[in-house]
Enzyme design. Structure first.
Site, mmCIF file in Angstrom:
data_model
loop_
_atom_site.group_PDB
_atom_site.id
_atom_site.type_symbol
_atom_site.label_atom_id
_atom_site.label_comp_id
_atom_site.label_asym_id
_atom_site.label_seq_id
_atom_site.Cartn_x
_atom_site.Cartn_y
_atom_site.Cartn_z
ATOM 1 N N SER A 1 -6.585 -1.947 -6.435
ATOM 2 C CA SER A 1 -7.914 -2.524 -6.222
ATOM 3 C C SER A 1 -8.947 -1.608 -6.849
ATOM 4 O O SER A 1 -8.726 -0.401 -6.977
ATOM 5 C CB SER A 1 -8.192 -2.662 -4.724
ATOM 6 O OG SER A 1 -9.546 -2.996 -4.473
ATOM 7 N N TYR B 1 -8.157 0.593 3.713
ATOM 8 C CA TYR B 1 -7.870 -0.158 2.483
ATOM 9 C C TYR B 1 -8.127 0.714 1.255
ATOM 10 O O TYR B 1 -7.280 0.800 0.353
ATOM 11 C CB TYR B 1 -8.737 -1.409 2.434
ATOM 12 C CG TYR B 1 -8.392 -2.364 1.321
ATOM 13 C CD1 TYR B 1 -7.332 -3.257 1.452
ATOM 14 C CD2 TYR B 1 -9.124 -2.394 0.137
ATOM 15 C CE1 TYR B 1 -7.000 -4.147 0.444
ATOM 16 C CE2 TYR B 1 -8.806 -3.280 -0.885
ATOM 17 C CZ TYR B 1 -7.746 -4.151 -0.725
ATOM 18 O OH TYR B 1 -7.422 -5.029 -1.736
#
Length: 255
Positions: free
Chosen positions: A147, A160
């Site tokens: 990401s 995350y």
């Protein structure tokens, strides 16, 4: 340049979490390039239904399997089954992931562990199970779904962000250790894409506007805008690329 450079005919791809969102888009893209595809979910019915949907659209072989990507024994059994049924695993896409949004001081240990294990431990386990087969055949393409938040921070995404940053580093180690076997390992670092995982943000007007304000393109990405990149990384066209992390984020990380 010949279009054959991007052909995946005769190759088999294994995609974790491939029955929805970006995983389903990856399966669709690889099948369109000629690959046979094995997609997984914890729910066998979801995996099989997604495989059936794709099989009705493409002429390649597409099958669905149930697996818990946090269970090493289940992963080993899955890899053996896919190889038995398809003959090989040439492409691995570690796509399964989860995001739990909480302020750092409110983050409980159970939530932290779930995000870290799903986003970082699972790609380690699956890659470790698949790599010996790729080493034996002296060919492989490993693509880890990281990401842009593995490169930049964002409030309420502590688990995350750290898991995706770790996955970028894990990708580099895979690339170093397995290069001699003609195995490449690269990471895709998407920005905001309009998937099921992000609906909670999209449906919140304030949060949605925050994201749009950080996107020079002024819109969320469409899942099919990753199709060209996934085919490239899975094909011979990317044979000299390994250990890279490719950001595709509408310009978020430019500033």
């Amino acid at each position: 340049m010949s279009s054959n450079l991007f052909s995946l005919k005769g190759k088999t791809a294994l995609i974790t979490g491939g029955c929805q969102g970006l995983g389903l888009e990856f399966a669709r893209a690889l099948a369109s390039a000629g690959a046979n595809v094995a997609i997984t979910s914890r729910d066998v019915e979801k995996a099989e239904n997604a495989a059936l949907e794709l099989s009705n659209q493409y002429e390649t072989t597409i099958s669905g399997y149930a697996v818990d990507v946090l269970d090493a024994k289940q992963i080993d059994e899955l890899v053996k089954r896919v190889i038995d049924e398809f003959g090989s695993i040439d492409i691995l896409i570690n796509n399964a992931g989860v995001n739990i949004r909480k302020p750092l001081l409110d983050y409980d240990e159970k939530s932290w562990d779930l995000v870290q294990e799903t986003n970082l431990k699972a790609p380690f386990l699956v890659s470790k199970a698949v790599a010996p087969h790729m080493i034996k055949q002296r060919y492989g393409r490993i693509i880890n779904l990281a990401s842009m938040l593995g490169m930049v921070g964002l409030a309420e995404r502590s688990a995350y962000c750290s898991s995706k940053g770790g996955l970028i580093q894990l990708t580099k180690v895979m690339a170093l250790e397995w290069a001699e076997y003609n195995i490449t390992a690269n990471a895709i670092c998407p920005g905001p894409f309009a998937t099921e995982l992000n609906q909670v943000v999209i449906n919140n007007p304030e949060a949605n506007q925050f994201f749009l304000d950080h996107l020079p393109i002024k819109r969320w990405g469409k899942p099919d805008e990753l199709a060209g990149l996934i085919i490239y990384l899975a094909s011979e066209a990317s044979s000299f690329m390994t250990g890279s992390s490719i950001v595709i984020d509408g310009g978020w990380t430019v500033e």
